[in-house]
Motif scaffolding. Structure first.
Motif, short mmCIF file in Angstrom:
data_model
loop_
_atom_site.label_atom_id
_atom_site.label_comp_id
_atom_site.label_asym_id
_atom_site.label_seq_id
_atom_site.Cartn_x
_atom_site.Cartn_y
_atom_site.Cartn_z
N GLN A 159 7.02 -18.58 6.52
CA GLN A 159 6.49 -18.08 5.40
C GLN A 159 7.17 -16.57 5.58
OE1 GLN A 159 2.47 -18.73 4.82
NE2 GLN A 159 2.67 -20.85 4.44
N PRO A 160 7.28 -15.90 4.49
CA PRO A 160 7.57 -14.36 4.33
C PRO A 160 6.15 -13.63 5.00
CG PRO A 160 8.26 -15.11 2.14
CD PRO A 160 7.33 -16.54 3.08
N ILE A 161 6.20 -12.64 5.72
CA ILE A 161 5.47 -11.74 6.19
C ILE A 161 4.65 -11.47 4.87
CG2 ILE A 161 4.77 -9.65 7.36
CD1 ILE A 161 5.98 -11.93 9.03
N GLU A 162 3.33 -11.35 4.77
CA GLU A 162 2.42 -10.94 3.90
C GLU A 162 2.47 -9.42 3.66
OE1 GLU A 162 -0.27 -11.10 7.25
OE2 GLU A 162 1.34 -12.51 6.48
N ARG A 163 2.48 -8.80 2.41
CA ARG A 163 2.29 -7.52 1.88
C ARG A 163 3.66 -6.69 1.91
NH1 ARG A 163 -1.74 -3.91 4.68
NH2 ARG A 163 -1.41 -2.76 2.86
N VAL A 164 4.68 -7.29 2.21
CA VAL A 164 6.03 -6.65 2.29
C VAL A 164 6.44 -7.04 1.12
CG1 VAL A 164 8.14 -6.46 3.50
CG2 VAL A 164 6.12 -6.87 4.95
N VAL A 165 6.98 -6.05 0.30
CA VAL A 165 7.60 -6.24 -1.06
C VAL A 165 8.94 -5.37 -1.08
CG1 VAL A 165 5.15 -6.19 -2.07
CG2 VAL A 165 6.27 -4.04 -1.81
N GLU A 166 9.68 -6.00 -2.19
CA GLU A 166 11.04 -5.34 -2.16
C GLU A 166 10.71 -4.29 -3.06
OE1 GLU A 166 14.38 -7.77 -2.97
OE2 GLU A 166 13.80 -9.58 -1.91
N SER A 202 0.83 -1.23 -0.08
CA SER A 202 0.07 0.00 -0.07
C SER A 202 0.82 1.41 0.13
CB SER A 202 -0.95 -0.05 1.29
OG SER A 202 -0.05 0.12 2.46
N GLY A 203 2.41 1.40 0.12
CA GLY A 203 3.17 2.27 -0.02
C GLY A 203 3.76 2.53 1.47
N GLY A 204 3.12 2.01 2.61
CA GLY A 204 3.70 2.10 3.87
C GLY A 204 5.20 1.75 3.98
N LYS A 205 5.99 2.79 4.89
CA LYS A 205 7.36 2.58 4.84
C LYS A 205 7.75 1.79 5.98
CE LYS A 205 8.14 6.90 2.31
NZ LYS A 205 8.85 8.41 2.50
N PHE A 206 6.89 1.23 6.67
CA PHE A 206 7.31 0.06 7.86
C PHE A 206 6.46 -0.88 7.85
CE2 PHE A 206 5.09 3.75 9.83
CZ PHE A 206 4.09 3.09 10.89
N TYR A 207 6.57 -1.93 8.54
CA TYR A 207 5.71 -2.88 8.91
C TYR A 207 6.11 -3.48 10.23
CZ TYR A 207 9.47 -6.01 7.31
OH TYR A 207 10.71 -6.70 7.26
N PHE A 208 5.05 -4.36 10.56
CA PHE A 208 4.91 -4.93 12.14
C PHE A 208 5.31 -6.13 12.33
CE2 PHE A 208 2.33 -0.83 12.73
CZ PHE A 208 3.18 -0.47 13.60
N LEU A 209 5.98 -6.53 13.36
CA LEU A 209 6.25 -8.10 13.62
C LEU A 209 5.35 -8.26 14.95
CD1 LEU A 209 10.04 -8.72 13.10
CD2 LEU A 209 8.43 -9.00 11.41
N ARG A 210 4.91 -9.36 14.93
CA ARG A 210 4.28 -9.84 16.42
C ARG A 210 4.97 -10.75 17.05
NH1 ARG A 210 -0.62 -12.89 13.40
NH2 ARG A 210 0.25 -14.95 13.24
N ILE A 211 4.46 -11.12 18.30
CA ILE A 211 5.10 -12.12 19.11
C ILE A 211 5.44 -13.39 18.47
CG2 ILE A 211 5.00 -12.77 21.45
CD1 ILE A 211 5.09 -10.13 21.29
N GLY A 212 6.47 -13.90 18.53
CA GLY A 212 6.73 -15.12 18.04
C GLY A 212 7.37 -14.95 16.32
#
Length: 317
Positions: A307-314, A279-289
């Motif tokens: 599996q890779p975190i969804e929605r995070v793109v290079e 969506s263009g966001g410049k950061f993403y979140f990791l949760r517990i685990g």
């Protein structure tokens, strides 16, 4: 710059070619020069890439907490990594800025509440004192060291490039653990976010170097609790080679070698200039685990399998 250098070299050797005809042509000299320039350029690029590699300590563990310190399970995990709740632990409260600290300091109570029984407090503001064998003796005997909160520049001024700094590396190299919360978390990275002596709202200030136990990283804390989740963007836009790690309160990452795992109660934000949300966001979140690979900069979430975190793109910002 490279083309100008090559041109100057061509011009400087032209008289040599004209007056020393031994089968070496201008064209062959130009090829030699171009090859030399190419090798030089690739070497420089390789060196920059190597220097910019994000990595954790080769041995030992780091426990990096975003402040709050209400989740005693994090301190229990720290004690376990040190070898058990009775392992010798050193607590360094220097970031707090008080006139004096001793074994009666009330900040040690949370460690006792977590079950840690062998605690030594160590403090100085004087780097000359920190650079002595007598002062570092407690660290040399410890299996874990913890930095408490306050202002991270206080820690840099007192301990950077002293025998304390060396002793901390030695601790990791014998498979010990170093932890820190709030300011004590930020100091563990290589870039010192919020290190300005005039206030903690300045992201890039008069102190920019941390102790560097994680290389090529800027660490921020109190992320959601203090609405700081956009603040690291400033640093990453200015220094896009850095990885930004923002931790909320009562949340920690356990770093071992080049991977970390999220523990605690809230979220960790990742700021990577070459990755963003779709969506263009410049950061993403990791949760517990969740886990994160510092070398590949890949976040992993275990479901039925990693599996890779969804929605995070290079994609570069």
């Amino acid at each position: 710059m490279v083309e100008e250098w090559g041109l100057r070299l061509d011009q400087s050797i032209w008289p040599l070619v004209c007056h020393n005809n031994r089968g070496l042509t201008v064209m062959s000299l130009r090829i030699i020069i171009m090859n030399a320039v190419a090798v030089f350029t690739l070497t420089c690029l390789f060196s920059v890439t190597t220097m910019a590699q994000t990595s954790g300590p080769e041995r030992g563990s780091l426990v990096i907490v975003g402040g709050g310190m209400q989740d005693l399970d994090i301190l229990v995990r720290f004690g376990e990594l040190a070898g058990g709740l009775d392992a010798p632990i050193v607590v360094i409260p220097t970031a707090g800025g008080a006139d004096n600290y001793d074994q009666s300091w009330q900040g040690l109570q949370q460690f006792r509440d977590a079950g840690l029984t062998n605690i030594t407090l160590l403090h100085t503001y004087d780097p000359a004192v920190a650079d002595t064998d007598a002062f570092t003796g407690a660290i040399q005997q410890a299996q874990g060291v913890w930095f408490t909160g306050g202002r991270q520049w206080q820690l840099a001024d007192a301990y950077m490039n002293t025998k304390v700094h060396e002793a901390l590396w030695d601790l990791l190299n014998r498979d010990g653990v170093i932890g820190g919360s709030s300011a004590g978390a930020t100091i563990l990275g290589s870039y010192l976010a919020r290190g300005d002596t005039s206030g903690n709202t300045i992201m890039m200030g008069d102190h920019e170097e941390g102790l560097g136990f994680i290389k090529n990283v800027a660490i921020d804390q109190h992320l959601l609790r203090r609405n700081r989740h956009f603040d690291l963007i400033e640093i990453i836009e200015e220094k896009p080679e850095l990885l930004g790690i923002g931790l909320d309160e009562n949340t920690a990452i356990i770093v071992q070698n080049n991977k970390f795992e999220v523990i605690g109660q809230s979220y960790v934000a990742i700021f990577d200039h070459n990755r963003m949300l779709d969506s263009g966001g410049k950061f993403y979140f990791l949760r517990i685990g969740d886990q994160y690979d510092l070398l590949s900069r890949q976040a992993l979430r275990t479901q039925t399998a990693e599996q890779p975190i969804e929605r995070v793109v290079e994609k570069t910002w």
